[in-house]
Design a protein around this motif. Structure first.
Motif, PDB file in Angstrom:
ATOM      1  N   LYS A  15       0.982  -1.185   0.010  1.00 44.43           N
ATOM      2  CA  LYS A  15       0.263  -0.132   0.037  1.00 44.43           C
ATOM      3  C   LYS A  15       0.944   1.427   0.008  1.00 44.43           C
ATOM      4  N   PHE A  70       1.556   8.090  -8.350  1.00 41.86           N
ATOM      5  CA  PHE A  70       0.820   7.576  -7.141  1.00 41.86           C
ATOM      6  C   PHE A  70      -0.739   8.179  -7.704  1.00 41.86           C
ATOM      7  N   ARG A  73      -1.350   5.255 -10.161  1.00 46.21           N
ATOM      8  CA  ARG A  73      -1.715   3.873  -9.218  1.00 46.21           C
ATOM      9  C   ARG A  73      -2.959   3.833  -8.579  1.00 46.21           C
ATOM     10  N   SER A  74      -3.506   5.086  -7.792  1.00 50.31           N
ATOM     11  CA  SER A  74      -4.545   5.044  -7.320  1.00 50.31           C
ATOM     12  C   SER A  74      -5.746   4.846  -8.164  1.00 50.31           C
ATOM     13  N   ARG A  78      -7.682   0.816  -8.091  1.00 47.61           N
ATOM     14  CA  ARG A  78      -8.591   0.898  -7.251  1.00 47.61           C
ATOM     15  C   ARG A  78      -9.840   1.833  -8.071  1.00 47.61           C
ATOM     16  N   TYR A  85     -13.157  10.882  -6.267  1.00 44.81           N
ATOM     17  CA  TYR A  85     -11.746  10.923  -6.279  1.00 44.81           C
ATOM     18  C   TYR A  85     -11.361  12.406  -6.130  1.00 44.81           C
TER      19      TYR A  85
END
Length: 172
Positions: A15, A70, A73-74, A78, A85
């Motif tokens: 994570k 990041f 990736r986020s 997911r 968001y």
């Protein structure tokens, strides 16, 4: 015959990436040092100035690149509703930014240093509102803080990046 697990079954995606978080922290230190240098240099000229100024840009670039990774990736790992968001990004970034703009404006109004370039007329309202809405670089208004332009681009990137990521995922 037994089950042959796929390679993905053995991959554990952490994570947090502590090493990358450390690199992002160094990038923030470089950016902070750059901005601090602007105030110190006038009072205490020193030979280190050129190196500090060069590192400020490097720190900004590193921080934006890492933050972009990041965000990617986020969004790709997911999937979340776009509105959720945006709300998360807003509440993570904007309150600190707004507090800093208000603090700078308050100090300027109190001390009247002239550093913010305010004219003392109705044009100041446009400058203040555009800065609070993260729009100065897009509407040609002066910035109140050095970081206003960066925050405007981060906000624009945060709005556009998830749409691009989801669009590209649909191409594969």
């Amino acid at each position: 015959m037994g089950h042959s697990p796929a390679l993905a079954d053995h991959l554990v995606v952490p994570k947090r990436f502590d090493s990358i978080q450390g690199l992002r922290a160094w990038a923030m230190v470089l950016v902070f040092s750059f901005h601090l240098h602007q105030y110190i240099q006038a009072m205490w000229p020193n030979p280190v100035s050129g190196a500090i100024l060069a590192c400020g840009g490097l720190g900004t670039n590193m921080f934006l690149a890492i933050s972009g990774c990041f965000i990617y990736r986020s969004v790709s790992c997911r999937p979340v509703p776009y509105g959720d968001y945006l709300a998360r990004r807003f509440w993570r970034l904007y309150p600190v930014y707004a507090c800093m703009v208000v603090a700078y404006l308050s100090v300027e109004i109190l001390l009247q240093t002239g550093r913010l370039g305010l004219q003392g007329d109705s044009s100041d309202v446009r400058v203040m509102v555009s800065n609070l809405l993260l729009l100065p670089v897009f509407v040609g208004a002066p910035t109140i803080l050095d970081s206003c332009w960066t925050m405007a681009y981060i906000a624009a990137f945060s709005v556009v990046a998830p749409l691009l990521v989801r669009g590209m995922r649909g191409w594969s």
